[in-house]
Design a protein around this motif. Structure first.
Motif, PDB file in Angstrom:
ATOM      1  N   ASP A   1      26.222  32.938  51.194  1.00 35.98           N
ATOM      2  CA  ASP A   1      27.565  32.893  51.775  1.00 35.98           C
ATOM      3  C   ASP A   1      28.072  31.450  51.833  1.00 35.98           C
ATOM      4  O   ASP A   1      27.300  30.491  51.825  1.00 35.98           O
ATOM      5  CB  ASP A   1      27.560  33.471  53.200  1.00 35.98           C
ATOM      6  CG  ASP A   1      27.320  34.977  53.199  1.00 35.98           C
ATOM      7  OD1 ASP A   1      27.648  35.611  52.187  1.00 35.98           O
ATOM      8  OD2 ASP A   1      26.803  35.479  54.218  1.00 35.98           O
ATOM      9  N   LEU A   2      29.389  31.330  51.929  1.00 31.70           N
ATOM     10  CA  LEU A   2      30.030  30.029  52.101  1.00 31.70           C
ATOM     11  C   LEU A   2      30.063  29.700  53.594  1.00 31.70           C
ATOM     12  O   LEU A   2      30.386  30.551  54.421  1.00 31.70           O
ATOM     13  CB  LEU A   2      31.455  30.082  51.534  1.00 31.70           C
ATOM     14  CG  LEU A   2      32.295  28.807  51.621  1.00 31.70           C
ATOM     15  CD1 LEU A   2      31.724  27.737  50.686  1.00 31.70           C
ATOM     16  CD2 LEU A   2      33.751  29.111  51.241  1.00 31.70           C
ATOM     17  N   THR A   3      29.735  28.467  53.952  1.00 31.97           N
ATOM     18  CA  THR A   3      29.757  28.084  55.367  1.00 31.97           C
ATOM     19  C   THR A   3      31.194  27.817  55.807  1.00 31.97           C
ATOM     20  O   THR A   3      32.099  27.603  54.992  1.00 31.97           O
ATOM     21  CB  THR A   3      28.925  26.810  55.602  1.00 31.97           C
ATOM     22  OG1 THR A   3      29.549  25.721  54.909  1.00 31.97           O
ATOM     23  CG2 THR A   3      27.501  26.983  55.080  1.00 31.97           C
ATOM     24  N   ARG A   4      31.399  27.782  57.123  1.00 29.40           N
ATOM     25  CA  ARG A   4      32.730  27.495  57.654  1.00 29.40           C
ATOM     26  C   ARG A   4      33.159  26.059  57.315  1.00 29.40           C
ATOM     27  O   ARG A   4      34.343  25.798  57.081  1.00 29.40           O
ATOM     28  CB  ARG A   4      32.749  27.718  59.168  1.00 29.40           C
ATOM     29  CG  ARG A   4      32.477  29.164  59.564  1.00 29.40           C
ATOM     30  CD  ARG A   4      32.598  29.389  61.052  1.00 29.40           C
ATOM     31  NE  ARG A   4      32.235  30.750  61.402  1.00 29.40           N
ATOM     32  CZ  ARG A   4      33.017  31.802  61.289  1.00 29.40           C
ATOM     33  NH1 ARG A   4      34.247  31.641  60.821  1.00 29.40           N
ATOM     34  NH2 ARG A   4      32.615  33.015  61.611  1.00 29.40           N
ATOM     35  N   ILE A   5      32.189  25.151  57.293  1.00 32.01           N
ATOM     36  CA  ILE A   5      32.506  23.773  56.904  1.00 32.01           C
ATOM     37  C   ILE A   5      32.960  23.739  55.448  1.00 32.01           C
ATOM     38  O   ILE A   5      33.938  23.080  55.087  1.00 32.01           O
ATOM     39  CB  ILE A   5      31.286  22.854  57.114  1.00 32.01           C
ATOM     40  CG1 ILE A   5      30.963  22.743  58.611  1.00 32.01           C
ATOM     41  CG2 ILE A   5      31.520  21.482  56.494  1.00 32.01           C
ATOM     42  CD1 ILE A   5      29.698  21.958  58.907  1.00 32.01           C
ATOM     43  N   GLY A   6      32.246  24.486  54.613  1.00 31.69           N
ATOM     44  CA  GLY A   6      32.611  24.565  53.204  1.00 31.69           C
ATOM     45  C   GLY A   6      34.011  25.131  53.023  1.00 31.69           C
ATOM     46  O   GLY A   6      34.795  24.655  52.192  1.00 31.69           O
ATOM     47  N   ARG A   7      34.336  26.142  53.819  1.00 31.50           N
ATOM     48  CA  ARG A   7      35.688  26.715  53.736  1.00 31.50           C
ATOM     49  C   ARG A   7      36.741  25.667  54.069  1.00 31.50           C
ATOM     50  O   ARG A   7      37.757  25.554  53.382  1.00 31.50           O
ATOM     51  CB  ARG A   7      35.803  27.918  54.669  1.00 31.50           C
ATOM     52  CG  ARG A   7      37.244  28.394  54.840  1.00 31.50           C
ATOM     53  CD  ARG A   7      37.358  29.631  55.710  1.00 31.50           C
ATOM     54  NE  ARG A   7      38.764  29.848  56.082  1.00 31.50           N
ATOM     55  CZ  ARG A   7      39.326  31.033  56.223  1.00 31.50           C
ATOM     56  NH1 ARG A   7      38.620  32.131  56.008  1.00 31.50           N
ATOM     57  NH2 ARG A   7      40.581  31.138  56.573  1.00 31.50           N
ATOM     58  N   ARG A   8      36.511  24.893  55.136  1.00 29.67           N
ATOM     59  CA  ARG A   8      37.501  23.890  55.549  1.00 29.67           C
ATOM     60  C   ARG A   8      37.660  22.788  54.513  1.00 29.67           C
ATOM     61  O   ARG A   8      38.739  22.237  54.347  1.00 29.67           O
ATOM     62  CB  ARG A   8      37.123  23.301  56.909  1.00 29.67           C
ATOM     63  CG  ARG A   8      37.338  24.253  58.070  1.00 29.67           C
ATOM     64  CD  ARG A   8      37.328  23.496  59.396  1.00 29.67           C
ATOM     65  NE  ARG A   8      36.043  22.873  59.665  1.00 29.67           N
ATOM     66  CZ  ARG A   8      35.033  23.471  60.293  1.00 29.67           C
ATOM     67  NH1 ARG A   8      35.176  24.726  60.722  1.00 29.67           N
ATOM     68  NH2 ARG A   8      33.901  22.821  60.505  1.00 29.67           N
ATOM     69  N   ARG A   9      36.566  22.470  53.803  1.00 30.43           N
ATOM     70  CA  ARG A   9      36.649  21.428  52.787  1.00 30.43           C
ATOM     71  C   ARG A   9      37.319  21.925  51.503  1.00 30.43           C
ATOM     72  O   ARG A   9      37.921  21.139  50.774  1.00 30.43           O
ATOM     73  CB  ARG A   9      35.241  20.903  52.459  1.00 30.43           C
ATOM     74  CG  ARG A   9      34.543  20.220  53.618  1.00 30.43           C
ATOM     75  CD  ARG A   9      35.222  18.923  54.020  1.00 30.43           C
ATOM     76  NE  ARG A   9      35.257  17.936  52.940  1.00 30.43           N
ATOM     77  CZ  ARG A   9      34.274  17.076  52.693  1.00 30.43           C
ATOM     78  NH1 ARG A   9      33.177  17.069  53.468  1.00 30.43           N
ATOM     79  NH2 ARG A   9      34.386  16.198  51.711  1.00 30.43           N
ATOM     80  N   LEU A  10      37.214  23.215  51.249  1.00 35.53           N
ATOM     81  CA  LEU A  10      37.743  23.774  50.002  1.00 35.53           C
ATOM     82  C   LEU A  10      39.164  24.309  50.139  1.00 35.53           C
ATOM     83  O   LEU A  10      39.931  24.309  49.157  1.00 35.53           O
ATOM     84  CB  LEU A  10      36.841  24.903  49.493  1.00 35.53           C
ATOM     85  CG  LEU A  10      35.479  24.490  48.927  1.00 35.53           C
ATOM     86  CD1 LEU A  10      34.599  25.726  48.734  1.00 35.53           C
ATOM     87  CD2 LEU A  10      35.654  23.761  47.597  1.00 35.53           C
ATOM     88  N   PHE A  11      39.534  24.775  51.328  1.00 31.21           N
ATOM     89  CA  PHE A  11      40.812  25.462  51.491  1.00 31.21           C
ATOM     90  C   PHE A  11      41.594  24.931  52.690  1.00 31.21           C
ATOM     91  O   PHE A  11      41.018  24.400  53.640  1.00 31.21           O
ATOM     92  CB  PHE A  11      40.597  26.971  51.693  1.00 31.21           C
ATOM     93  CG  PHE A  11      39.829  27.641  50.588  1.00 31.21           C
ATOM     94  CD1 PHE A  11      40.465  28.020  49.411  1.00 31.21           C
ATOM     95  CD2 PHE A  11      38.469  27.880  50.712  1.00 31.21           C
ATOM     96  CE1 PHE A  11      39.764  28.636  48.391  1.00 31.21           C
ATOM     97  CE2 PHE A  11      37.751  28.498  49.693  1.00 31.21           C
ATOM     98  CZ  PHE A  11      38.404  28.874  48.538  1.00 31.21           C
ATOM     99  N   GLU A  12      42.927  25.110  52.619  1.00 35.27           N
ATOM    100  CA  GLU A  12      43.792  24.840  53.754  1.00 35.27           C
ATOM    101  C   GLU A  12      44.821  25.963  53.856  1.00 35.27           C
ATOM    102  O   GLU A  12      45.041  26.711  52.889  1.00 35.27           O
ATOM    103  CB  GLU A  12      44.488  23.489  53.588  1.00 35.27           C
ATOM    104  CG  GLU A  12      45.387  23.409  52.375  1.00 35.27           C
ATOM    105  CD  GLU A  12      45.957  22.016  52.193  1.00 35.27           C
ATOM    106  OE1 GLU A  12      45.836  21.214  53.135  1.00 35.27           O
ATOM    107  OE2 GLU A  12      46.514  21.734  51.118  1.00 35.27           O
ATOM    108  N   ALA A  13      45.445  26.091  55.001  1.00 31.40           N
ATOM    109  CA  ALA A  13      46.412  27.169  55.205  1.00 31.40           C
ATOM    110  C   ALA A  13      47.639  26.967  54.316  1.00 31.40           C
ATOM    111  O   ALA A  13      48.055  25.842  54.051  1.00 31.40           O
ATOM    112  CB  ALA A  13      46.827  27.221  56.673  1.00 31.40           C
ATOM    113  N   ASP A  14      48.187  28.062  53.868  1.00 28.28           N
ATOM    114  CA  ASP A  14      49.469  28.037  53.160  1.00 28.28           C
ATOM    115  C   ASP A  14      50.546  28.265  54.217  1.00 28.28           C
ATOM    116  O   ASP A  14      50.618  29.357  54.805  1.00 28.28           O
ATOM    117  CB  ASP A  14      49.511  29.136  52.098  1.00 28.28           C
ATOM    118  CG  ASP A  14      50.793  29.102  51.277  1.00 28.28           C
ATOM    119  OD1 ASP A  14      51.797  28.520  51.732  1.00 28.28           O
ATOM    120  OD2 ASP A  14      50.802  29.689  50.169  1.00 28.28           O
TER     121      ASP A  14
END
Length: 533
Positions: A413-426
Motif C-alpha cells: 500500500d501507499l503510505t499517507r506521507i507518500g500520498r501527500r508527496r505525490l498528490f494535492e487537492a484539486d
C-alpha cells in the motif's frame, strides 16, 4: 439506439428479390434505353450501375434504407473516390460487366443460344464481383456511422439521438455530414459554455511578469457532456465486426485476409493503405461468406478448385476495395470538416480518429471540444496579433477514490506521507487530486526518494499512465507589446479581456474560488509549462 437505418435481412424493396432472369432483363432494358439516346460513356456506366444496385439490393446485407444514404454510398463508389486506386478497380469491373452485357444482348438478338448461355455465366461472375464491392462499402459506411452515433450518445447523452437522426436524414455522407455534427455538438456548446463561464465568473484573472490575462477552465465546457449510463445496443454490423476478433480461429482468418490485401499489386497496396486499415478491412471481409471461404481455402488440388479459389479471391478483393474506398473517402471528408482548426490540432484529430473505431471516437470528443474552444477564443483576438497568446495548461489528475484505495498499512500500500508527496487537492474538483510531479522523471525520482517498494511503485505508475488531465486555457496579454501602441495600457488590457466577456474588478481581478495564477512550471511568462493552443 442508432440513427443509421439498414435492412434487417437484406430483403429487397419494390416487390421483393429479383430472379436471375429479371435482373438481366432490367440491365438490358436500361442499357438499350441509354444507347438509343446516345448517352456519354460515363453517364451510361453510372446509370447501368444504379440499375444494377436497384435490382441487387436483396443480395446486399444491411443496405441503407434512407434514399440520401443510398445516394451517398453510390456517389462514393462511382464518383467521389476518383483519387483512390479503388475507383479505377470498380470502374474496370463496371466496364467489364457492360461489355459482357452488350455481347449477351447481341447474341440473344441473333439467336446465338450457345454463345448467349456462356455469356450469361460470365455475366453472373461479373455481377458477383460488383455486388461484393457494394457490400464492402455498405459495411464500412455502416460501421463508421454506427460507431460515431454511439460515441456521440455516450458523450452527450440519449437526447443526442434525435439530432443525429435529423442530420442523417438531411445531409449526404460527406463533409457536410461531419460539419453538421461539429456545429451542433461542438460549436454551439462551446458558445453556450463560454457564456456560462463569464456570466458565473468561473474564470480567474492573473498578472505575472510581463503578462496579464485570464484562465478559463475547460471543465466547464466538458460539463456540457452529460453522457449516459445506459448500455447502447450494438447493431448487427458492429456485432459481426467484433466477432471477427473473438477466438483464435477468427483472428487467424483475419490475419490471412490482411496479408492477402497487403501483398502484391492491388488497389489497397497502390493506395499505401496503413497496416491498421488493412486489418480493419480484413475484418470487414471476414464478415462476408466469400471472404471467409477464401481465408479457409487450402491449396487447390484440381483445376476446378483452382478456378473456384481464383473467383473467391476476386470476390474478397472486391469486398476489400469497396470497404477501403469508403473508408478513405470518409477520412478525407472528416479531414476537410476539421480544416478550420489549427494545423497542429487538425493533424492530431486526423491521426487519432484511426479507422473510426467507437472507442477512438468516444475519447476524441473531449479533445475536439478543447480545440474548438481554443479556436473560439482565437477568433475573438485574431486582429490583436502578437499582443495576445492563447495557451493550454495541462495538469495530470487522479481520481481521489482510486488514490484512497492505494493508501493503507500493508507493504503493498501507499503510505499517507507518500500520498501527500505525490498528490494535492484539486480546488475545482473535490473528487479529483492533482499530481505534484510533472514528468515521468520527477515521478520516478520521487518514488525512489520515498523508498516505495516495487509493488507500490508499480501501482502508482499504473495510475500515472491512466491519468486524465485537468485543462485550463490561458489568455495572456503581452503588457510590453500593448504599452508600445497605447498611452493607457491598463485600459487597453481591459478592452482586450472584455472581448472574451471578462470584466475586471478593482485591483484587476475577478472574484474566483480558484487560485488566480498558475504554478511556477505553468507561469505565463509566456506560460512556458503550458502547451501551445
Amino acid at each position: 439506439m442508432h440513427a443509421n437505418g439498414s435492412d434487417d435481412t437484406g430483403a429487397a424493396r419494390e416487390g421483393g428479390a429479383f430472379s436471375d432472369t429479371d435482373r438481366v432483363a432490367a440491365y438490358l432494358e436500361r442499357l438499350e434505353e441509354l444507347k438509343r439516346v446516345k448517352a456519354f460513356r460515363e453517364v451510361l456506366e453510372e446509370r447501368v450501375f444504379l440499375e444494377f444496385i436497384r435490382v441487387n439490393r436483396a443480395r446486399i446485407n444491411e443496405f441503407p434504407l434512407l434514399e440520401i444514404e443510398q445516394k451517398s454510398l453510390i456517389d462514393i463508389l462511382v464518383r467521389r473516390g476518383a483519387e483512390h486506386p479503388g475507383h479505377q478497380y470498380i470502374k474496370g469491373l463496371i466496364g467489364e460487366f457492360l461489355a459482357i452485357l452488350n455481347k449477351y444482348g447481341k447474341a440473344r438478338a441473333v439467336g446465338a443460344g450457345a454463345e448467349a448461355e456462356g455469356l450469361l455465366r460470365e455475366l453472373a461472375g461479373a455481377e458477383a464481383l460488383l455486388v461484393k464491392c457494394v457490400q464492402g462499402g455498405v459495411y464500412a459506411s455502416a460501421l463508421i456511422k454506427d460507431n460515431f452515433s454511439d460515441a456521440v450518445i455516450l458523450n452527450f447523452g440519449e437526447s443526442a439521438l434525435h439530432e443525429i437522426e435529423e442530420i442523417t436524414e438531411r445531409c449526404e455522407f460527406d463533409e457536410s455530414w461531419w460539419r453538421a455534427h461539429l456545429d451542433i455538438f461542438v460549436r454551439e456548446r462551446i458558445a453556450q459554455a463560454h457564456a456560462g463561464i463569464v456570466a458565473n465568473e468561473k474564470y480567474a484573472v492573473f498578472r505575472e511578469g510581463g503578462f496579464a490575462g485570464v484562465r478559463l477552465p475547460l471543465d466547464e465546457v466538458l460539463a456540457t457532456m452529460p453522457g449516459t449510463d445506459k448500455t447502447i445496443q450494438k447493431t448487427r454490423v458492429q456485432d459481426a465486426y467484433e466477432d471477427q476478433e473473438q477466438g483464435q480461429e477468427n483472428q487467424r482468418l483475419v490475419a490471412i485476409l490482411a496479408a492477402f490485401f497487403g501483398s502484391g499489386a492491388n488497389p489497397l497496396t497502390e493506395a499505401k493503405t496503413p497496416a491498421a486499415t488493412l486489418r480493419h478491412v480484413a475484418r470487414i471481409a471476414a464478415m462476408d461468406i466469400a471472404g471467409r471461404e477464401y481465408a479457409e481455402s487450402g491449396t487447390p488440388d484440381s483445376d476446378e478448385a483452382e478456378v473456384r479459389l481464383a473467383f473467391l479471391a476476386g470476390q474478397t478483393m472486391s469486398i476489400g476495395v469497396g470497404a477501403a474506398l469508403v473508408q478513405a473517402v470518409a477520412l478525407d471528408d472528416y479531414e476537410r470538416a476539421v480544416r478550420d482548426f489549427d494545423a497542429r490540432e487538425r493533424r492530431l484529430l486526423v491521426a487519432l480518429v484511426g479507422n473510426f473505431e467507437r472507442v477512438r471516437l468516444e475519447r476524441l470528443a473531449p479533445l475536439v471540444l478543447e480545440f474548438a474552444y481554443l479556436g473560439f477564443l482565437r477568433d475573438k483576438c485574431r486582429d490583436e496579433g502578437g499582443k495576445v497568446m492563447i495557451r493550454t495548461l495541462r495538469l495530470r489528475r487522479a481520481v481521489e477514490a482510486e488514490v484512497a484505495a492505494l493508501v493503507g498499512t500493508d507493504d503493498g500500500d501507499l503510505t499517507r506521507i507518500g500520498r501527500r508527496r505525490l498528490f494535492e487537492a484539486d480546488p475545482d474538483r473535490p473528487d479529483m487530486l492533482l499530481w505534484k510531479p510533472r514528468t515521468i522523471d520527477e515521478l520516478t525520482g520521487l518514488c525512489a526518494l520515498l523508498q516505495l517498494n516495487e509493488a507500490v511503485a508499480g501501482r502508482v505508475a499504473t495510475l500515472w499512465d491512466a491519468a486524465p488531465f485537468k485543462v485550463d486555457i490561458l489568455v495572456a496579454v503581452n503588457l510590453e507589446a500593448v504599452a508600445k501602441v497605447t498611452g493607457n495600457p491598463a485600459q487597453r488590457v481591459a478592452e482586450i479581456l472584455a472581448r472574451f466577456g471578462v470584466a475586471l474588478r478593482r485591483g484587476g481581478r475577478a472574484p474566483a474560488a480558484n487560485p488566480p495564477a498558475p504554478g511556477p512550471d505553468q507561469s505565463p511568462k509566456p506560460p512556458d509549462g503550458a502547451n501551445q493552443g
